[in-house]
Structures are given as structure tokens and as C-alpha cells.
Design a protein around this motif. Sequence first.
Motif, PDB file in Angstrom:
ATOM      1  N   ASP A  66       0.816  -1.222   0.000  1.00  0.00           N
ATOM      2  CA  ASP A  66       0.000   0.000   0.000  1.00  0.00           C
ATOM      3  C   ASP A  66       0.852   1.276   0.000  1.00  0.00           C
ATOM      4  OD1 ASP A  66       0.986  -0.324   2.534  1.00  0.00           O
ATOM      5  OD2 ASP A  66      -0.900   0.105   3.559  1.00  0.00           O
ATOM      6  N   LEU A  67       2.100   1.146  -0.413  1.00  0.00           N
ATOM      7  CA  LEU A  67       3.012   2.294  -0.417  1.00  0.00           C
ATOM      8  C   LEU A  67       2.499   3.479  -1.244  1.00  0.00           C
ATOM      9  CD1 LEU A  67       5.592   2.793   1.115  1.00  0.00           C
ATOM     10  CD2 LEU A  67       6.879   2.014  -0.863  1.00  0.00           C
ATOM     11  N   PRO A  68       1.914   3.254  -2.433  1.00  0.00           N
ATOM     12  CA  PRO A  68       1.434   4.415  -3.203  1.00  0.00           C
ATOM     13  C   PRO A  68       0.457   5.287  -2.405  1.00  0.00           C
ATOM     14  CG  PRO A  68       1.429   2.458  -4.581  1.00  0.00           C
ATOM     15  CD  PRO A  68       1.752   2.004  -3.180  1.00  0.00           C
ATOM     16  N   GLN A  69      -0.481   4.655  -1.690  1.00  0.00           N
ATOM     17  CA  GLN A  69      -1.439   5.424  -0.892  1.00  0.00           C
ATOM     18  C   GLN A  69      -0.755   6.096   0.297  1.00  0.00           C
ATOM     19  OE1 GLN A  69      -1.694   2.356  -2.231  1.00  0.00           O
ATOM     20  NE2 GLN A  69      -3.699   1.473  -1.805  1.00  0.00           N
ATOM     21  N   ARG A  70       0.153   5.391   0.934  1.00  0.00           N
ATOM     22  CA  ARG A  70       0.826   5.936   2.121  1.00  0.00           C
ATOM     23  C   ARG A  70       1.714   7.139   1.761  1.00  0.00           C
ATOM     24  NH1 ARG A  70      -0.111   3.171   6.584  1.00  0.00           N
ATOM     25  NH2 ARG A  70      -0.706   0.994   6.445  1.00  0.00           N
ATOM     26  N   LEU A  71       2.319   7.104   0.580  1.00  0.00           N
ATOM     27  CA  LEU A  71       3.211   8.192   0.176  1.00  0.00           C
ATOM     28  C   LEU A  71       2.449   9.384  -0.388  1.00  0.00           C
ATOM     29  CD1 LEU A  71       6.121   6.208  -1.524  1.00  0.00           C
ATOM     30  CD2 LEU A  71       6.025   7.129   0.802  1.00  0.00           C
ATOM     31  N   ASN A  72       1.231   9.140  -0.833  1.00  0.00           N
ATOM     32  CA  ASN A  72       0.436  10.203  -1.440  1.00  0.00           C
ATOM     33  C   ASN A  72      -0.514  10.802  -0.403  1.00  0.00           C
ATOM     34  OD1 ASN A  72      -0.592  11.910  -3.331  1.00  0.00           O
ATOM     35  ND2 ASN A  72      -1.855  10.368  -4.352  1.00  0.00           N
ATOM     36  N   TYR A  76       1.205  16.906   1.953  1.00  0.00           N
ATOM     37  CA  TYR A  76       2.583  16.569   2.334  1.00  0.00           C
ATOM     38  C   TYR A  76       3.418  16.256   1.096  1.00  0.00           C
ATOM     39  CZ  TYR A  76       1.060  15.944   7.188  1.00  0.00           C
ATOM     40  OH  TYR A  76       0.566  16.135   8.440  1.00  0.00           O
ATOM     41  N   GLN A  77       4.701  16.591   1.163  1.00  0.00           N
ATOM     42  CA  GLN A  77       5.631  16.146   0.113  1.00  0.00           C
ATOM     43  C   GLN A  77       6.533  15.067   0.716  1.00  0.00           C
ATOM     44  OE1 GLN A  77       8.349  19.203  -1.252  1.00  0.00           O
ATOM     45  NE2 GLN A  77       7.975  20.486   0.554  1.00  0.00           N
ATOM     46  N   ALA A  78       6.536  13.886   0.091  1.00  0.00           N
ATOM     47  CA  ALA A  78       7.271  12.739   0.618  1.00  0.00           C
ATOM     48  C   ALA A  78       8.762  12.846   0.317  1.00  0.00           C
ATOM     49  CB  ALA A  78       6.703  11.446   0.038  1.00  0.00           C
ATOM     50  N   ARG A  79       9.571  12.587   1.336  1.00  0.00           N
ATOM     51  CA  ARG A  79      11.026  12.560   1.211  1.00  0.00           C
ATOM     52  C   ARG A  79      11.563  11.383   2.005  1.00  0.00           C
ATOM     53  NH1 ARG A  79       9.617  15.379  -2.133  1.00  0.00           N
ATOM     54  NH2 ARG A  79      10.291  17.462  -2.736  1.00  0.00           N
ATOM     55  N   LEU A  80      12.600  10.730   1.471  1.00  0.00           N
ATOM     56  CA  LEU A  80      13.212   9.577   2.117  1.00  0.00           C
ATOM     57  C   LEU A  80      14.448  10.024   2.891  1.00  0.00           C
ATOM     58  CD1 LEU A  80      13.274   6.400   2.323  1.00  0.00           C
ATOM     59  CD2 LEU A  80      14.847   6.481   0.376  1.00  0.00           C
ATOM     60  N   LEU A  81      14.469   9.736   4.183  1.00  0.00           N
ATOM     61  CA  LEU A  81      15.639  10.057   5.004  1.00  0.00           C
ATOM     62  C   LEU A  81      16.619   8.895   4.883  1.00  0.00           C
ATOM     63  CD1 LEU A  81      17.016  11.976   7.017  1.00  0.00           C
ATOM     64  CD2 LEU A  81      15.836  10.761   8.861  1.00  0.00           C
ATOM     65  N   PHE A  82      17.548   9.063   3.938  1.00  0.00           N
ATOM     66  CA  PHE A  82      18.518   8.002   3.661  1.00  0.00           C
ATOM     67  C   PHE A  82      19.657   8.611   2.844  1.00  0.00           C
ATOM     68  CE2 PHE A  82      20.058   3.868   2.130  1.00  0.00           C
ATOM     69  CZ  PHE A  82      19.884   3.092   3.269  1.00  0.00           C
ATOM     70  N   PRO A  83      20.894   8.248   3.151  1.00  0.00           N
ATOM     71  CA  PRO A  83      22.019   8.853   2.436  1.00  0.00           C
ATOM     72  C   PRO A  83      22.047   8.523   0.948  1.00  0.00           C
ATOM     73  CG  PRO A  83      22.786   7.409   4.232  1.00  0.00           C
ATOM     74  CD  PRO A  83      21.308   7.278   4.153  1.00  0.00           C
ATOM     75  N   ALA A  84      22.507   9.470   0.171  1.00  0.00           N
ATOM     76  CA  ALA A  84      22.726   9.297  -1.267  1.00  0.00           C
ATOM     77  C   ALA A  84      23.550  10.485  -1.733  1.00  0.00           C
ATOM     78  CB  ALA A  84      21.412   9.242  -2.033  1.00  0.00           C
ATOM     79  N   ASP A  85      24.246  10.310  -2.847  1.00  0.00           N
ATOM     80  CA  ASP A  85      25.065  11.399  -3.375  1.00  0.00           C
ATOM     81  C   ASP A  85      24.231  12.631  -3.699  1.00  0.00           C
ATOM     82  OD1 ASP A  85      27.349   9.879  -3.112  1.00  0.00           O
ATOM     83  OD2 ASP A  85      27.327   9.191  -5.191  1.00  0.00           O
ATOM     84  N   ASP A  86      22.991  12.400  -4.134  1.00  0.00           N
ATOM     85  CA  ASP A  86      22.147  13.537  -4.517  1.00  0.00           C
ATOM     86  C   ASP A  86      21.152  13.943  -3.415  1.00  0.00           C
ATOM     87  OD1 ASP A  86      20.558  11.294  -4.646  1.00  0.00           O
ATOM     88  OD2 ASP A  86      19.613  11.829  -6.564  1.00  0.00           O
ATOM     89  N   ALA A  87      21.318  13.419  -2.208  1.00  0.00           N
ATOM     90  CA  ALA A  87      20.416  13.767  -1.101  1.00  0.00           C
ATOM     91  C   ALA A  87      20.595  15.232  -0.724  1.00  0.00           C
ATOM     92  CB  ALA A  87      20.688  12.878   0.102  1.00  0.00           C
ATOM     93  N   LEU A 118      13.528  -3.660  -2.516  1.00  0.00           N
ATOM     94  CA  LEU A 118      12.271  -4.389  -2.712  1.00  0.00           C
ATOM     95  C   LEU A 118      11.076  -3.466  -2.970  1.00  0.00           C
ATOM     96  CD1 LEU A 118      12.654  -7.117   0.067  1.00  0.00           C
ATOM     97  CD2 LEU A 118      12.895  -7.424  -2.404  1.00  0.00           C
ATOM     98  N   ASN A 119      11.259  -2.174  -2.747  1.00  0.00           N
ATOM     99  CA  ASN A 119      10.183  -1.196  -2.934  1.00  0.00           C
ATOM    100  C   ASN A 119      10.674  -0.073  -3.840  1.00  0.00           C
ATOM    101  OD1 ASN A 119       8.035  -2.061  -0.731  1.00  0.00           O
ATOM    102  ND2 ASN A 119      10.060  -2.239   0.204  1.00  0.00           N
ATOM    103  N   PRO A 120      10.669  -0.293  -5.159  1.00  0.00           N
ATOM    104  CA  PRO A 120      11.220   0.702  -6.096  1.00  0.00           C
ATOM    105  C   PRO A 120      10.610   2.100  -5.935  1.00  0.00           C
ATOM    106  CG  PRO A 120      10.687  -1.343  -7.247  1.00  0.00           C
ATOM    107  CD  PRO A 120      10.173  -1.486  -5.846  1.00  0.00           C
ATOM    108  N   LEU A 121       9.351   2.171  -5.555  1.00  0.00           N
ATOM    109  CA  LEU A 121       8.702   3.462  -5.350  1.00  0.00           C
ATOM    110  C   LEU A 121       9.398   4.243  -4.228  1.00  0.00           C
ATOM    111  CD1 LEU A 121       6.299   5.113  -6.385  1.00  0.00           C
ATOM    112  CD2 LEU A 121       4.906   4.048  -4.604  1.00  0.00           C
ATOM    113  N   LEU A 122       9.811   3.515  -3.219  1.00  0.00           N
ATOM    114  CA  LEU A 122      10.533   4.111  -2.090  1.00  0.00           C
ATOM    115  C   LEU A 122      11.908   4.589  -2.542  1.00  0.00           C
ATOM    116  CD1 LEU A 122       9.810   4.362   0.889  1.00  0.00           C
ATOM    117  CD2 LEU A 122      10.989   2.209   1.290  1.00  0.00           C
ATOM    118  N   ALA A 123      12.600   3.729  -3.266  1.00  0.00           N
ATOM    119  CA  ALA A 123      13.946   4.060  -3.748  1.00  0.00           C
ATOM    120  C   ALA A 123      13.922   5.267  -4.683  1.00  0.00           C
ATOM    121  CB  ALA A 123      14.555   2.852  -4.451  1.00  0.00           C
ATOM    122  N   ALA A 124      12.784   5.506  -5.347  1.00  0.00           N
ATOM    123  CA  ALA A 124      12.683   6.618  -6.297  1.00  0.00           C
ATOM    124  C   ALA A 124      12.374   7.959  -5.628  1.00  0.00           C
ATOM    125  CB  ALA A 124      11.595   6.303  -7.322  1.00  0.00           C
ATOM    126  N   LEU A 125      12.046   7.938  -4.340  1.00  0.00           N
ATOM    127  CA  LEU A 125      11.728   9.199  -3.650  1.00  0.00           C
ATOM    128  C   LEU A 125      12.949  10.111  -3.582  1.00  0.00           C
ATOM    129  CD1 LEU A 125       9.684   8.140  -0.481  1.00  0.00           C
ATOM    130  CD2 LEU A 125       8.848   9.413  -2.462  1.00  0.00           C
TER     131      LEU A 125
END
Length: 197
Positions: A66-72, A76-87, A118-125
Amino acid sequence: MSRSQCARCLRPQTHCLCPLIPSLDSRTRVLLLQHPSEVNHALNTARLAALGLNNAELIVGEVFEDLPQRLNQPGYQARLLFPADDAQPLQVYAPSDQPLLLVVPDGTWRKARKILHLNPLLAALPRVTLAEGAVSRYRLRKAPGPGALSTVEAIVQALQVLEAPTSFELLLKPFEALIEGQIAAMGEETYQRNHGG
């Protein structure tokens, strides 16, 4: 014989942390995605964060259908708190007209990366990151590197930035009591030998 457990904080009844858990309001919505291996961990700091924040939710799993509903979430604007070069640093969003839905994976770094895989939608945030150089109060484990914080510490640091000047330090009270209890249980000598300077 099993010890009775508090149904809320999941600690043994004799070490219940509920009296120390605050009830804090925040504009930021926090969505914690906890790897199943963390649920019964003695130091379940994601649960402490979810219990202490009125605008937080903790979901356990590896794949979240149910990630699409939870992120939408409207407003609110969804953001992932996780390190990345472009974070982007969280300071970019504070104070923001539109509050964030801060998505926080909870688990070891390996397990957190697995949740993203396992959750590409999450990784794309779009990703956000904390300021560098934070020192963890988690004195019972060796941090994998500078700035490695427990989940509750990362959330507190994020909210302190996003909602300044409001303080979220009270969220750390049960965490600190938990650490002190663990140290007391192992004894000062054992603690110094394994974790001291």
C-alpha cells in the motif's frame, strides 16, 4: 517462565518505558518502515519514536503493497531520510510551506537497503540527509562511521531542523533510560571493557 511484557512499549513490565514516552505534535508526518528483524530487538528505537510522536506511523515488513497510498498524503511532500550522493540537506526544507512526509527505513544498513531494493517506489523518492558530524548517544554499539545514529536520534535531529525552534529532545528520554538500563544490567565493568573509550 516468561516475563510479562508491556503491550505498548514491548519492554518487560518491570522496565516499562511508557511513563517517559512523550506525546509530541509535529507538522512533519513520520512514516517508519521497520524491517521485521528489528521488532523484537531490545533497543527498538523506531517504536519509541512512533509512540512519542502523534503524527507518526510504524509499519513492519519488507514489501509494502500500500506504499502508493501511504506516500500520497494530501498536503505533504514525501522525502526519504537516507544517504545518497544527490540527497539534499534537510535545511533546504525548513521552514517549509508544505510539510514533509518523512519516510524513515529502520533496520541495519543492509536491511534498510534491502527495503529500498524491494520497494522501487521508495527508492525513487527524493532523498534528504542530516547534517554531518552528529554524535550518537547510543553507547552500546560501535557506530559504523561518524554520523551513524539510531533511528530515534535521526528523527529527533531531522525534526529539530524542520520545525525549529520547537524541541523534540523529549523523544530521547526513553532512549537514554533504555541505554542506562542496559548498562546497569551488564554491569559497569563489563560495559567499560566492551564499550568504554
